[in-house]
Design a protein around this motif. Structure first.
Motif, short mmCIF file in Angstrom:
data_model
loop_
_atom_site.label_atom_id
_atom_site.label_comp_id
_atom_site.label_asym_id
_atom_site.label_seq_id
_atom_site.Cartn_x
_atom_site.Cartn_y
_atom_site.Cartn_z
N ASN A 23 70.53 58.45 39.53
CA ASN A 23 70.30 57.01 39.56
C ASN A 23 70.07 56.50 38.14
N TYR A 24 70.64 55.33 37.86
CA TYR A 24 70.53 54.74 36.52
C TYR A 24 70.13 53.28 36.65
N GLY A 25 68.92 52.97 36.21
CA GLY A 25 68.45 51.60 36.26
C GLY A 25 68.45 50.95 34.90
N ILE A 26 68.54 49.62 34.89
CA ILE A 26 68.48 48.87 33.64
C ILE A 26 67.32 47.90 33.69
N ASN A 27 66.86 47.50 32.52
CA ASN A 27 65.81 46.48 32.41
C ASN A 27 66.46 45.11 32.51
N PRO A 28 66.24 44.37 33.60
CA PRO A 28 66.91 43.08 33.76
C PRO A 28 66.45 42.03 32.74
N ASP A 29 65.35 42.31 32.06
CA ASP A 29 64.86 41.39 31.04
C ASP A 29 65.33 41.77 29.64
N ALA A 30 66.10 42.84 29.55
CA ALA A 30 66.65 43.27 28.27
C ALA A 30 68.02 43.90 28.54
N PRO A 32 71.44 45.59 28.66
CA PRO A 32 72.10 46.49 27.71
C PRO A 32 73.52 46.04 27.39
N SER A 33 74.01 46.45 26.24
CA SER A 33 75.41 46.22 25.89
C SER A 33 76.26 47.29 26.54
N ARG A 50 78.42 61.82 38.04
CA ARG A 50 78.28 60.75 39.03
C ARG A 50 77.00 59.94 38.76
N VAL A 51 77.15 58.60 38.81
CA VAL A 51 76.04 57.69 38.55
C VAL A 51 75.94 56.68 39.68
N ARG A 52 74.71 56.25 39.96
CA ARG A 52 74.51 55.14 40.89
C ARG A 52 73.85 53.99 40.14
N SER A 53 74.44 52.79 40.26
CA SER A 53 73.86 51.58 39.68
C SER A 53 73.21 50.77 40.80
N PHE A 54 72.50 49.69 40.43
CA PHE A 54 71.70 48.97 41.41
C PHE A 54 72.08 47.51 41.61
N SER A 55 72.87 46.96 40.73
CA SER A 55 73.21 45.53 40.84
C SER A 55 74.61 45.28 40.31
N LEU A 56 75.19 44.16 40.71
CA LEU A 56 76.50 43.75 40.19
C LEU A 56 76.38 42.58 39.21
N HIS A 57 75.63 41.52 39.62
CA HIS A 57 75.62 40.32 38.78
C HIS A 57 74.51 40.31 37.75
N VAL A 58 73.40 41.00 38.01
CA VAL A 58 72.31 41.03 37.03
C VAL A 58 72.77 41.78 35.78
N CYS A 59 72.73 41.10 34.66
CA CYS A 59 73.21 41.67 33.40
C CYS A 59 74.69 42.04 33.45
N ASP A 60 75.41 41.53 34.47
CA ASP A 60 76.81 41.90 34.67
C ASP A 60 76.95 43.41 34.80
N GLY A 62 77.69 45.38 37.22
CA GLY A 62 78.86 45.92 37.89
C GLY A 62 80.00 46.20 36.92
N GLN A 63 80.28 45.24 36.05
CA GLN A 63 81.33 45.42 35.05
C GLN A 63 80.97 46.51 34.05
N LEU A 64 79.72 46.52 33.62
CA LEU A 64 79.27 47.54 32.67
C LEU A 64 79.43 48.93 33.26
N ALA A 65 79.01 49.09 34.53
CA ALA A 65 79.08 50.39 35.19
C ALA A 65 80.53 50.85 35.36
N LEU A 66 81.40 49.93 35.78
CA LEU A 66 82.80 50.29 35.96
C LEU A 66 83.45 50.69 34.64
N GLN A 67 83.27 49.87 33.63
CA GLN A 67 83.92 50.15 32.35
C GLN A 67 83.39 51.43 31.72
N ALA A 68 82.08 51.61 31.76
CA ALA A 68 81.51 52.81 31.14
C ALA A 68 81.94 54.07 31.88
N SER A 69 81.86 54.05 33.21
CA SER A 69 82.21 55.24 33.99
C SER A 69 83.69 55.57 33.87
#
Length: 283
Positions: A23-30, A32-33, A50-60, A62-69
């Motif tokens: 599982n990989y979480g991000i700080n929604p108040d900071a 990440p690039s 294999r990674v699991r993300s938690f949101s699509l629209h928060v900090c965008d 979904g796009q970050l996870a797709l592009q990075a993976s």
């Protein structure tokens, strides 16, 4: 249906791995690039693909996870964060954009909500409807859809909607001695299997903190994190259970004991008590 069968056949081939995913979480108040997410995923890839993300629209995310993976040849579980009707709408809008514009070939599943029934953010029928909406949207892409909640908050109406069942369980928060932790987790897993109507059951979150305080007989310490990780990964390997470990990194912004669940510290270094040899050979 063919794509779903192929998906589960693929899972059968990888279930023998000791470490299924993180599982990989991000700080929604900071937020990440993309470069930071790629850097983190690169470190994660040393231990799992294999990674699991938690949101699509928060900090965008979904796009970050797709592009990075995709840039690193990794698999991804895309999570949707749902705590209010308006956040579901925002997540659906983000998902629509992804479905229309992005390659989903490395997406293992969409996870609709994380412990929303446990928190009481919505009711079981509304959650089932949310899952149905997502299935309708991504069905043509052949992407499975599920939800993730604590083991005792998985009602029949949700089981009926998901393609497979995901359960969370943290024996630490049950106040048990770490030596009992794996047994307690497996008892919960067996219970969920019994209510899953024959559908596959995955453990979407479990872990043990390395610091931050005790809870009953549960002691947060580096040694106890090692014991729990070793015993759970060994049991999962023997029984062919897919476990998404919580979590990849410590998260200091969460504070208290919630900051110390990572297998790596916030700088991406594997904690000293958790060796590569342990991860590869937990039994």
């Amino acid at each position: 249906m063919k794509s779903l069968i192929l998906f589960f056949c693929f899972l059968c081939m990888v279930m023998a791995e000791e470490f299924y995913g993180l599982n990989y979480g991000i700080n929604p108040d900071a937020c990440p690039s993309l470069e930071k997410v790629k850097e983190d995923y690169t470190k994660i890839k040393e231990y799992t693909d294999r990674v699991r993300s938690f949101s699509l629209h928060v900090c965008d995310e979904g796009q970050l996870a797709l592009q990075a993976s995709q840039s690193l040849g990794m698999r991804i579980y895309l999570g949707m964060w749902i705590d209010r009707p308006d956040t579901f709408d925002a997540e659906m809008n983000a998902l629509k954009t992804i479905v229309e514009n992005d390659d989903l070939s490395n997406v293992d599943a969409i996870i609709v909500g994380s412990e929303v029934l446990y928190r009481g953010d919505t009711d079981e029928n509304t959650l089932a409807n949310y899952i149905a909406e997502v299935k309708k949207l991504v069905g043509s892409k052949g992407v499975p859809v599920t939800s993730s909640d604590v083991y005792y908050k998985i009602p029949p109406v949700v089981v009926d909607q998901v393609d497979f069942v995901m359960m969370n369980a943290f024996p630490y928060w049950e106040g048990v001695n770490v030596e009992q932790g794996a047994e307690v987790l497996l008892n919960h897993y067996n219970y969920v299997v019994s209510i899953a109507h024959g559908k596959p059951v995955f453990i979407s979150e479990t872990g043990w903190p390395s610091d931050g305080g005790d809870f009953g007989a549960s002691v947060a310490s580096p040694e106890n994190q090692k014991i729990y990780l070793r015993t759970v990964l060994c049991a999962a390997q023997k029984r062919g259970i897919s476990v998404l470990w919580y979590s990849a990194f410590d998260q200091p912004y969460r504070g208290g004991v919630e900051a110390h669940w990572g297998i790596m510290n916030e700088n991406g270094q594997l904690k000293p008590q958790l060796t590569q040899q342990l991860l590869e050979n937990p039994c």
